[in-house]
Design a protein around this motif. Structure first.
Motif, PDB file in Angstrom:
ATOM      1  N   TYR A 114      -4.345  -1.393   5.968  1.00 54.73           N
ATOM      2  CA  TYR A 114      -4.064  -2.004   4.669  1.00 54.73           C
ATOM      3  C   TYR A 114      -4.525  -3.449   4.744  1.00 54.73           C
ATOM      4  O   TYR A 114      -4.266  -4.138   5.732  1.00 54.73           O
ATOM      5  CB  TYR A 114      -2.558  -1.996   4.366  1.00 54.73           C
ATOM      6  CG  TYR A 114      -2.001  -0.639   4.025  1.00 54.73           C
ATOM      7  CD1 TYR A 114      -2.000  -0.198   2.706  1.00 54.73           C
ATOM      8  CD2 TYR A 114      -1.463   0.183   4.998  1.00 54.73           C
ATOM      9  CE1 TYR A 114      -1.480   1.039   2.377  1.00 54.73           C
ATOM     10  CE2 TYR A 114      -0.935   1.425   4.687  1.00 54.73           C
ATOM     11  CZ  TYR A 114      -0.946   1.841   3.373  1.00 54.73           C
ATOM     12  OH  TYR A 114      -0.424   3.072   3.042  1.00 54.73           O
TER      13      TYR A 114
ATOM     14  N   ASN B  94      -5.988  -7.000   1.980  1.00 51.88           N
ATOM     15  CA  ASN B  94      -6.292  -7.479   0.638  1.00 51.88           C
ATOM     16  C   ASN B  94      -7.568  -8.323   0.632  1.00 51.88           C
ATOM     17  O   ASN B  94      -7.727  -9.216  -0.186  1.00 51.88           O
ATOM     18  CB  ASN B  94      -5.115  -8.251   0.037  1.00 51.88           C
ATOM     19  CG  ASN B  94      -4.748  -9.505   0.795  1.00 51.88           C
ATOM     20  OD1 ASN B  94      -5.157  -9.703   1.940  1.00 51.88           O
ATOM     21  ND2 ASN B  94      -3.974 -10.370   0.174  1.00 51.88           N
TER      22      ASN B  94
ATOM     23  N   HIS C 253      -5.962  -5.205  -3.169  1.00 49.95           N
ATOM     24  CA  HIS C 253      -5.159  -4.523  -2.161  1.00 49.95           C
ATOM     25  C   HIS C 253      -5.711  -3.109  -2.003  1.00 49.95           C
ATOM     26  O   HIS C 253      -5.853  -2.385  -2.984  1.00 49.95           O
ATOM     27  CB  HIS C 253      -3.692  -4.453  -2.598  1.00 49.95           C
ATOM     28  CG  HIS C 253      -3.088  -5.791  -2.845  1.00 49.95           C
ATOM     29  ND1 HIS C 253      -2.592  -6.588  -1.833  1.00 49.95           N
ATOM     30  CD2 HIS C 253      -2.897  -6.497  -3.991  1.00 49.95           C
ATOM     31  CE1 HIS C 253      -2.115  -7.702  -2.348  1.00 49.95           C
ATOM     32  NE2 HIS C 253      -2.296  -7.666  -3.652  1.00 49.95           N
TER      33      HIS C 253
ATOM     34  N   PHE D 175       0.541  -2.920  -4.733  1.00 45.96           N
ATOM     35  CA  PHE D 175       1.214  -3.838  -3.815  1.00 45.96           C
ATOM     36  C   PHE D 175       2.482  -4.357  -4.468  1.00 45.96           C
ATOM     37  O   PHE D 175       2.437  -4.895  -5.572  1.00 45.96           O
ATOM     38  CB  PHE D 175       0.272  -5.000  -3.481  1.00 45.96           C
ATOM     39  CG  PHE D 175       0.862  -6.003  -2.525  1.00 45.96           C
ATOM     40  CD1 PHE D 175       0.850  -5.766  -1.159  1.00 45.96           C
ATOM     41  CD2 PHE D 175       1.409  -7.181  -2.991  1.00 45.96           C
ATOM     42  CE1 PHE D 175       1.379  -6.688  -0.268  1.00 45.96           C
ATOM     43  CE2 PHE D 175       1.941  -8.114  -2.118  1.00 45.96           C
ATOM     44  CZ  PHE D 175       1.924  -7.866  -0.752  1.00 45.96           C
TER      45      PHE D 175
END
Length: 97
Positions: A55, A57, A62, A75
């Motif tokens: 994960y 950003n 995101h 998110f």
């Protein structure tokens, strides 16, 4: 922005050894501004340099990486995301190659 966490931890998995990488950058107010959570296990996938799950950003949104596929996700907060990530890693650690 300053990097406040940069950790790599090894872990045992059914398929073979893996690692978790966590990077967090905070803004001047102490809020998480940038993050990168990654679970790498070359025994579970060879694509994306062994990144099974991730994960981050970067690139202005995101998104979630899963065995080579990338998809956006909603998110809520870093704390919620970290719980989700660790839960997914617990499940993935039990997979066999």
């Amino acid at each position: 922005m300053r990097k406040v966490i940069d950790e790599i931890n090894s872990l045992r998995c059914t398929a073979g050894p893996g690692v978790i990488r966590e990077e967090i950058w905070e803004d001047e107010a102490g809020k998480v501004a940038r993050y990168n959570l990654t679970f790498i296990n070359h025994f579970l996938t060879q694509v994306d340099n062994g990144r099974v799950l991730g994960y981050d950003n970067s690139h202005g949104y995101h998104h979630r990486h899963f065995k080579g596929a990338v998809e956006p996700f909603r998110f809520e907060s870093y704390e919620v995301l970290l719980d989700r990530f660790l839960h997914e890693v617990r499940v993935l650690r039990k997979e066999k190659s």
